[in-house]
Design a protein around this motif. Structure first.
Motif, PDB file in Angstrom:
ATOM      1  N   UNK A  91       0.799  -1.223   0.000  1.00 13.42           N
ATOM      2  CA  UNK A  91       0.000   0.000   0.000  1.00 13.42           C
ATOM      3  C   UNK A  91       0.826   1.266   0.000  1.00 13.42           C
ATOM      4  N   UNK A  92       1.979   1.278   0.669  1.00 12.83           N
ATOM      5  CA  UNK A  92       2.769   2.490   0.720  1.00 12.83           C
ATOM      6  C   UNK A  92       3.400   2.785  -0.630  1.00 12.83           C
ATOM      7  N   UNK A  93       3.852   1.722  -1.316  1.00 14.85           N
ATOM      8  CA  UNK A  93       4.522   1.943  -2.598  1.00 14.85           C
ATOM      9  C   UNK A  93       3.531   2.334  -3.675  1.00 14.85           C
ATOM     10  N   UNK A  94       2.423   1.692  -3.759  1.00 18.61           N
ATOM     11  CA  UNK A  94       1.493   1.914  -4.853  1.00 18.61           C
ATOM     12  C   UNK A  94       0.324   2.823  -4.511  1.00 18.61           C
ATOM     13  N   UNK A  95       0.249   3.290  -3.289  1.00 19.96           N
ATOM     14  CA  UNK A  95      -0.814   4.222  -2.943  1.00 19.96           C
ATOM     15  C   UNK A  95      -2.184   3.586  -3.021  1.00 19.96           C
ATOM     16  N   UNK A  96      -2.257   2.269  -2.811  1.00 22.18           N
ATOM     17  CA  UNK A  96      -3.526   1.572  -2.932  1.00 22.18           C
ATOM     18  C   UNK A  96      -4.547   2.092  -1.929  1.00 22.18           C
ATOM     19  N   UNK A  97      -4.091   2.387  -0.734  1.00 25.56           N
ATOM     20  CA  UNK A  97      -5.026   2.842   0.296  1.00 25.56           C
ATOM     21  C   UNK A  97      -5.716   4.136  -0.122  1.00 25.56           C
ATOM     22  N   UNK A  98      -4.970   5.034  -0.760  1.00 25.80           N
ATOM     23  CA  UNK A  98      -5.544   6.302  -1.218  1.00 25.80           C
ATOM     24  C   UNK A  98      -6.587   6.047  -2.296  1.00 25.80           C
ATOM     25  N   UNK A  99      -6.231   5.195  -3.270  1.00 30.77           N
ATOM     26  CA  UNK A  99      -7.152   4.944  -4.373  1.00 30.77           C
ATOM     27  C   UNK A  99      -8.394   4.182  -3.915  1.00 30.77           C
ATOM     28  N   UNK A 100      -8.229   3.253  -2.981  1.00 33.21           N
ATOM     29  CA  UNK A 100      -9.391   2.522  -2.481  1.00 33.21           C
ATOM     30  C   UNK A 100     -10.341   3.456  -1.730  1.00 33.21           C
ATOM     31  N   UNK A 101      -9.773   4.377  -0.978  1.00 32.55           N
ATOM     32  CA  UNK A 101     -10.597   5.345  -0.256  1.00 32.55           C
ATOM     33  C   UNK A 101     -11.396   6.206  -1.226  1.00 32.55           C
ATOM     34  N   UNK A 102     -10.745   6.664  -2.274  1.00 32.67           N
ATOM     35  CA  UNK A 102     -11.437   7.497  -3.268  1.00 32.67           C
ATOM     36  C   UNK A 102     -12.490   6.694  -4.030  1.00 32.67           C
ATOM     37  N   UNK A 103     -12.175   5.436  -4.333  1.00 35.02           N
ATOM     38  CA  UNK A 103     -13.153   4.595  -5.027  1.00 35.02           C
ATOM     39  C   UNK A 103     -14.381   4.379  -4.149  1.00 35.02           C
ATOM     40  N   UNK A 104     -14.164   4.218  -2.855  1.00 41.95           N
ATOM     41  CA  UNK A 104     -15.278   4.033  -1.934  1.00 41.95           C
ATOM     42  C   UNK A 104     -16.178   5.257  -1.923  1.00 41.95           C
ATOM     43  N   UNK A 105     -15.587   6.435  -2.023  1.00 42.82           N
ATOM     44  CA  UNK A 105     -16.374   7.672  -2.074  1.00 42.82           C
ATOM     45  C   UNK A 105     -17.284   7.697  -3.295  1.00 42.82           C
ATOM     46  N   UNK A 106     -16.868   7.011  -4.361  1.00 44.98           N
ATOM     47  CA  UNK A 106     -17.653   6.953  -5.590  1.00 44.98           C
ATOM     48  C   UNK A 106     -18.607   5.763  -5.613  1.00 44.98           C
ATOM     49  N   UNK A 107     -18.592   4.935  -4.571  1.00 47.32           N
ATOM     50  CA  UNK A 107     -19.386   3.712  -4.571  1.00 47.32           C
ATOM     51  C   UNK A 107     -18.886   2.727  -5.598  1.00 47.32           C
ATOM     52  N   UNK A 108     -17.580   2.741  -5.842  1.00 41.30           N
ATOM     53  CA  UNK A 108     -16.987   1.948  -6.926  1.00 41.30           C
ATOM     54  C   UNK A 108     -16.113   0.824  -6.379  1.00 41.30           C
ATOM     55  N   UNK A 109     -15.781  -0.115  -7.267  1.00 42.44           N
ATOM     56  CA  UNK A 109     -14.914  -1.251  -6.945  1.00 42.44           C
ATOM     57  C   UNK A 109     -13.595  -1.069  -7.668  1.00 42.44           C
ATOM     58  N   UNK A 110     -12.482  -1.336  -6.957  1.00 38.39           N
ATOM     59  CA  UNK A 110     -11.151  -1.166  -7.523  1.00 38.39           C
ATOM     60  C   UNK A 110     -10.445  -2.510  -7.596  1.00 38.39           C
ATOM     61  N   UNK A 111      -9.895  -2.811  -8.772  1.00 39.98           N
ATOM     62  CA  UNK A 111      -9.124  -4.040  -8.976  1.00 39.98           C
ATOM     63  C   UNK A 111      -7.775  -3.687  -9.599  1.00 39.98           C
ATOM     64  N   UNK A 112      -6.763  -4.485  -9.282  1.00 41.35           N
ATOM     65  CA  UNK A 112      -5.445  -4.299  -9.885  1.00 41.35           C
ATOM     66  C   UNK A 112      -4.973  -5.628 -10.450  1.00 41.35           C
ATOM     67  N   UNK A 113      -4.580  -5.602 -11.710  1.00 37.39           N
ATOM     68  CA  UNK A 113      -4.104  -6.804 -12.392  1.00 37.39           C
ATOM     69  C   UNK A 113      -2.656  -6.580 -12.810  1.00 37.39           C
ATOM     70  N   UNK A 114      -1.796  -7.548 -12.470  1.00 35.59           N
ATOM     71  CA  UNK A 114      -0.394  -7.390 -12.805  1.00 35.59           C
ATOM     72  C   UNK A 114       0.278  -8.749 -12.897  1.00 35.59           C
ATOM     73  N   UNK A 115       1.352  -8.793 -13.666  1.00 34.03           N
ATOM     74  CA  UNK A 115       2.169  -9.999 -13.796  1.00 34.03           C
ATOM     75  C   UNK A 115       3.554  -9.558 -14.249  1.00 34.03           C
TER      76      UNK A 115
END
Length: 241
Positions: free
Chosen positions: A195-219
């Motif tokens: 979370x600290x490196x990718x700022x996931x916590x910030x983006x999840x919080x903002x997505x929650x404000x929008x009533x939205x779902x956040x997914x991350x796909x990587x390989x």
């Protein structure tokens, strides 16, 4: 007598029509003005948040740089200075355009992406087709925050030379989707674990404000893709009626 009643009725209808047209015109004008004021307010709120974020980031970087200088680690200190320079350049850009000149969310976003691409050297493909009137001012701040954080991560960590953003309505017409990705190195770890490196916590919080779902796909070697999907409400970040 009948002719008089007829003309009186006709005159009443005509006056009612003229008054109604004038009144609806006034209401429409007031609604447009209110929307413009709300858009300006959203810009000022975003700038206030950016100022606080800039203050916190630079304070942390300066503390880190001071520690590295005391240890004699000049390369790390130079890196910290470069990071401060980037933050300041981005802040200057964000404050350069008055709200009256950039009231459109789509226009501001496209301008920001072009500036980001110029500063980072990473090409960006844009596909933004959500109607402007479906993006209320209340949703602009969290949307812009998610987008900015995602592109900051691309610049810092991806080692990519190409990125893309897609913000569209889904086929069902009841939802929207925001997709951001790159052609960088990706990772073999789940992004939520960093979370600290990718700022996931910030983006999840903002997505929650929008009533939205956040997914991350990587390989590894396949880049990283952020997908945010949410309901197309009367107001994207507000309550349903």
């Amino acid at each position: 007598m009948e002719a008089g009643n007829f003309y009186m009725t006709l005159l009443t209808l005509l006056l009612s029509y003229l008054f109604g047209t004038w009144m609806f015109g006034r209401i429409q004008s007031m609604n447009v003005k209110l929307a413009e004021e709300q858009a300006k307010r959203a810009v000022y709120e975003e700038r206030e948040r950016l100022a606080q974020e800039l203050h916190d980031n630079i304070a942390q970087i300066l503390f880190f740089m001071n520690v590295q200088l005391k240890k004699g680690q000049l390369d790390e200190a130079r890196s910290a200075i470069s990071e401060i320079d980037h933050h300041l350049r981005q802040a200057i850009f964000n404050l350069r355009t008055a709200p009256e000149e950039g009231a459109s969310f789509t226009a501001r976003l496209q301008t920001w992406l072009e500036e980001w691409s110029g500063m980072s050297g990473i090409a960006v493909d844009q596909h933004i087709s959500v109607p402007e009137d479906r993006i209320p001012p209340s949703a602009e701040v969290p949307l812009f925050s998610i987008i900015r954080e995602a592109f900051t991560n691309i610049r810092k960590h991806s080692r990519a030379d190409h990125a893309y953003i897609e913000f569209v309505l889904q086929e069902d017409g009841a939802n929207w989707s925001l997709r951001i990705g790159d052609n960088g190195k990706g990772t073999d770890r789940e992004a939520p674990e960093q979370p600290q490196r990718y700022g996931i916590s910030i983006m999840r919080k903002r997505a929650k404000e929008l009533g939205a779902k956040l997914e991350i796909r990587t390989a590894p070697g396949q880049g990283m893709e952020l997908l945010v999907t949410g309901p197309l409400r009367e107001e994207l970040g507000g309550r349903t009626s």
